[in-house]
Design an enzyme around this catalytic site. Structure first.
Site, short mmCIF file in Angstrom:
data_model
loop_
_atom_site.label_atom_id
_atom_site.label_comp_id
_atom_site.label_asym_id
_atom_site.label_seq_id
_atom_site.Cartn_x
_atom_site.Cartn_y
_atom_site.Cartn_z
N GLY A 54 0.84 -1.20 0.00
CA GLY A 54 0.00 0.00 0.00
C GLY A 54 0.86 1.24 0.00
O GLY A 54 2.05 1.17 0.34
N CYS A 81 5.38 -6.11 1.45
CA CYS A 81 5.76 -4.70 1.43
C CYS A 81 5.14 -3.95 2.62
O CYS A 81 5.51 -4.19 3.75
CB CYS A 81 5.39 -4.10 0.07
SG CYS A 81 6.24 -2.57 -0.28
N TYR A 82 4.15 -3.10 2.39
CA TYR A 82 3.51 -2.39 3.51
C TYR A 82 2.98 -3.39 4.55
O TYR A 82 3.12 -3.18 5.77
CB TYR A 82 2.36 -1.53 2.96
CG TYR A 82 1.57 -0.79 4.02
CD1 TYR A 82 2.02 0.44 4.51
CD2 TYR A 82 0.38 -1.31 4.53
CE1 TYR A 82 1.30 1.13 5.48
CE2 TYR A 82 -0.34 -0.64 5.50
CZ TYR A 82 0.12 0.58 5.97
OH TYR A 82 -0.60 1.25 6.93
N HIS A 169 7.58 -7.95 -4.13
CA HIS A 169 6.23 -8.36 -4.54
C HIS A 169 6.26 -9.72 -5.24
O HIS A 169 6.52 -9.79 -6.45
CB HIS A 169 5.62 -7.30 -5.45
CG HIS A 169 5.26 -6.06 -4.73
ND1 HIS A 169 4.04 -5.86 -4.15
CD2 HIS A 169 5.99 -4.96 -4.46
CE1 HIS A 169 4.01 -4.69 -3.54
NE2 HIS A 169 5.19 -4.11 -3.73
N GLU A 171 3.84 -11.43 -6.13
CA GLU A 171 2.69 -11.57 -7.02
C GLU A 171 2.91 -11.01 -8.41
O GLU A 171 2.17 -11.34 -9.33
CB GLU A 171 1.45 -10.90 -6.38
CG GLU A 171 1.48 -9.37 -6.32
CD GLU A 171 2.24 -8.80 -5.12
OE1 GLU A 171 3.08 -9.53 -4.55
OE2 GLU A 171 2.02 -7.64 -4.76
N SER A 222 -15.79 -4.57 -29.26
CA SER A 222 -14.75 -3.83 -29.99
C SER A 222 -13.92 -4.78 -30.85
O SER A 222 -13.08 -4.33 -31.61
CB SER A 222 -13.83 -3.16 -28.99
OG SER A 222 -13.16 -4.17 -28.24
N GLY A 223 -14.15 -6.08 -30.68
CA GLY A 223 -13.30 -7.05 -31.39
C GLY A 223 -12.15 -7.49 -30.51
O GLY A 223 -11.46 -8.46 -30.81
N GLY A 224 -11.92 -6.78 -29.43
CA GLY A 224 -10.87 -7.18 -28.50
C GLY A 224 -11.29 -8.43 -27.74
O GLY A 224 -12.45 -8.84 -27.77
N VAL A 225 -10.33 -9.02 -27.04
CA VAL A 225 -10.58 -10.27 -26.33
C VAL A 225 -11.70 -10.09 -25.29
O VAL A 225 -12.63 -10.89 -25.22
CB VAL A 225 -9.29 -10.74 -25.61
CG1 VAL A 225 -9.54 -12.01 -24.84
CG2 VAL A 225 -8.17 -10.91 -26.59
N ASP A 226 -11.63 -9.00 -24.52
CA ASP A 226 -12.53 -8.85 -23.37
C ASP A 226 -13.99 -8.76 -23.80
O ASP A 226 -14.84 -9.50 -23.31
CB ASP A 226 -12.18 -7.60 -22.55
CG ASP A 226 -10.69 -7.46 -22.34
OD1 ASP A 226 -9.99 -8.46 -22.55
OD2 ASP A 226 -10.26 -6.35 -21.98
N SER A 227 -14.28 -7.83 -24.72
CA SER A 227 -15.69 -7.69 -25.10
C SER A 227 -16.16 -8.89 -25.90
O SER A 227 -17.33 -9.26 -25.85
CB SER A 227 -15.93 -6.37 -25.84
OG SER A 227 -15.19 -6.33 -27.02
N LYS A 367 -6.46 -10.55 -17.77
CA LYS A 367 -6.43 -10.92 -19.18
C LYS A 367 -6.17 -12.41 -19.42
O LYS A 367 -6.85 -13.05 -20.21
CB LYS A 367 -5.34 -10.09 -19.86
CG LYS A 367 -5.43 -10.05 -21.35
CD LYS A 367 -6.61 -9.23 -21.73
CE LYS A 367 -6.47 -8.46 -22.98
NZ LYS A 367 -7.42 -7.35 -23.02
#
Ligand code: XMP
Length: 511
Positions: A54, A81-82, A169, A171, A222-227, A367
């Site tokens: 953080g 970290c924090y 980190h 992660e 949009s043609g992108g992976v997500d949508s 993603k």
């Protein structure tokens, strides 16, 4: 949550990423507010707790602190970290300003293997740091597991082996063996149970959408992976309710609309309509050079076009979006106290007064998780592997005003970069490869003539989740091919340079 991991969120950029990594290891993990009481966590049956990083300093009076009992080892706890500094402070150690701040790559020397580093063969691993405070003195009985270039206490454990802390980190993808370190903590230290996977997520999400969606849904693609994944998921759950719309902003990649039509409409039978709004976008962007202003205009015009479609083709009860977790956090919409990095990710550009309920079935995912989900839904590999493309399109790859000339040069240069990456067989090794340009003009020689032309910057980055990224070590041959093809094929460009900044400090897109 029984047998899972609770991640307490102190507002770090990577808090949710910790959950994502743990889910990747097959264990359920979820983000909780930093002050969630220990009794609540115990009631849920969590196997262990991770305290995130953080931006605050543990010694500031206003800094966020967890339930004090957690810091004394009633459950296995890993502080990052924090979160690590909280453990040190609460147990009698001292935290203060580091003599040398560490941002980015650092090297960790493992000095004791028990707990976090069990089974890791190397003595040195590279790790990702982002801190200006550090532990100056350890609490009594705490043992050092690793040291970094500037932290003598880069990884520690308590004497009873229940509390662990790391200054780096684990992660983020750029920490070597990060998964092994987390895996050691969740399986060896805390005995968490495996049980989370993507097909479970898919069936739960479909059941959830079926029960929630009781009216027509409008989904912008949009043609992108997500949508694309979001639309196919909705088409699986509530096919009779769904309508998709593709808005051509004039700022898209080469051949994008035709490709989307082919795979979504023809192959996957998703109900979709195409709206060509390019003139609206380009005329409103005329004369605008400021990046924030451009983004705002694109968001606004998008909302107007979308709204007009929704009104003329409605009524719709729901608005579906392929928002991912990084979009949420990088737009400052997460409930955590994370600092805002960018304001432009497409979640900011929604029409506000459509009175449609927002449905975001992917908003917990990253993603790579969306790609796995898309594969389960039968989307073609080519679509799933397509590099991410920002909502505001080529406008964020054009520095300064979006003119027809720059737009053409930018689009053609982007096409060349993609084509070379495919030809060279490295498209899937690169998270994102693209070209951008501004108003810089440099002198070139074409034939016997001196000619001033654009300078294009090529950027190829490696990443797992777009939260951090590193530049791709392309071979000279690949760079030469890209450069030669751009200057030969793209009118008005005489020079090509390669971008070699990581994220942080740079973001992936130039604007
Ligand atoms: P940055 O540039 O913030 O980008 O490091 C992280 C990832 O997000 C993409 N990106 C966007 N995606 N709308 C989007 O949908 C946007 O406005 C936007 N800006 C950046 C970027 O391409 C990268 O993959």
């Amino acid at each position: 949550m029984k047998g899972g991991i609770a991640v307490l969120d102190f507002g770090g950029q990577y808090s949710h990423l910790i959950c994502r990594r743990i889910r990747g290891l097959g264990v359920y993990a979820s983000l909780f507010p930093f002050d969630t009481p220990l009794v609540e966590l115990e009631k849920m049956g969590v196997a262990a707790v991770i305290l995130s990083g953080g931006p605050a300093s543990v010694y500031d009076s206003s800094s966020p602190h967890p339930d004090e009992k957690l810091l004394h080892g009633s459950l296995p706890v890993l502080g990052i970290c924090y979160g690590y500094q909280l453990i040190v402070q609460a147990n009698g150690g001292e935290v203060g300003r580091a003599s040398k701040r560490e941002y980015g790559k650092s090297s960790l020397k493992i000095t004791e293997r028990s707990g976090l580093f069990t089974g890791i063969a190397q003595d040195k691993i590279s790790c990702w740091m982002s801190h200006s405070d550090s532990a100056l003195r350890l609490p009594e009985g705490m043992a050092v597991l690793g040291v970094s270039d500037n932290s003598p206490y880069a990884a520690v454990r308590s004497s009873d082996g229940k509390l662990f802390g790391v200054q780096f980190h684990p992660e983020v993808a750029h920490t070597e063996k990060g998964d092994a370190i987390l895996s050691n903590f969740i399986f060896n230290v805390s005995g968490a149970k495996r049980g989370w996977d993507m097909s479970g997520f898919l069936s739960e999400t479909i059941t959830d959408l079926e029960s929630r969606i009781d009216g027509r849904v409008l989904c912008a693609v949009s043609g992108g992976v997500d949508s694309s994944v979001a639309s196919v998921l909705l088409n699986r759950a509530v096919p009779e309710m769904l309508q998709c719309v593709f808005i051509d902003t004039g700022l898209l990649r080469h051949g994008e609309a035709a490709e989307v039509s082919k795979f979504l409409h023809d192959d996957l039978r998703v109900p979709i309509e195409f709206v060509d709004a390019s003139q609206q976008f380009l005329s409103r962007l005329k004369g605008v050079a400021d990046p924030e202003e451009k983004r705002k205009i694109i968001g606004k015009v998008f909302a107007e076009v979308f709204e007009s479609y929704a009104r003329t083709h409605g009524p719709f009860k729901f608005l579906a979006q392929g928002t991912l977790y990084p979009d949420v956090i990088e737009s400052g919409r997460s409930s955590a106290p994370a600092s805002i990095i960018k304001t432009h990710h497409n979640v900011g550009g929604l029409p506000k007064d459509l009175s449609m309920a927002v449905v975001e079935p992917l908003k917990e995912l990253y993603k790579d998780e969306v790609r796995s989900l898309g594969a389960l839904l039968g989307l073609p590999a080519k679509v799933l592997q397509r590099h991410p493309f920002p909502g505001p399109g080529l406008a964020v790859r054009i520095i300064g005003e979006v003119t027809d000339e720059k737009l053409r040069a930018c689009r053609d240069s982007n096409r060349v970069v993609e084509e070379v990456l495919v030809e060279e067989g490295i498209y899937n090794k690169v998270w994102q490869g693209f070209a951008y340009l501004g108003d810089d003009r440099v002198t070139g020689v074409l034939g016997d003539e001196r000619k001033v032309g654009y300078q294009v910057t090529v950027k190829l980055v490696e990443s797992i989740d777009a939260m951090t990224a590193d530049w791709y070590r392309a071979t000279p041959e690949v760079l030469e091919k890209i450069s030669t093809r751009i200057t030969n094929e793209v009118e008005g460009v005489v020079s090509v340079v390669y971008a070699i900044s990581s994220k942080p400090p740079a973001t992936i897109e130039p604007q």
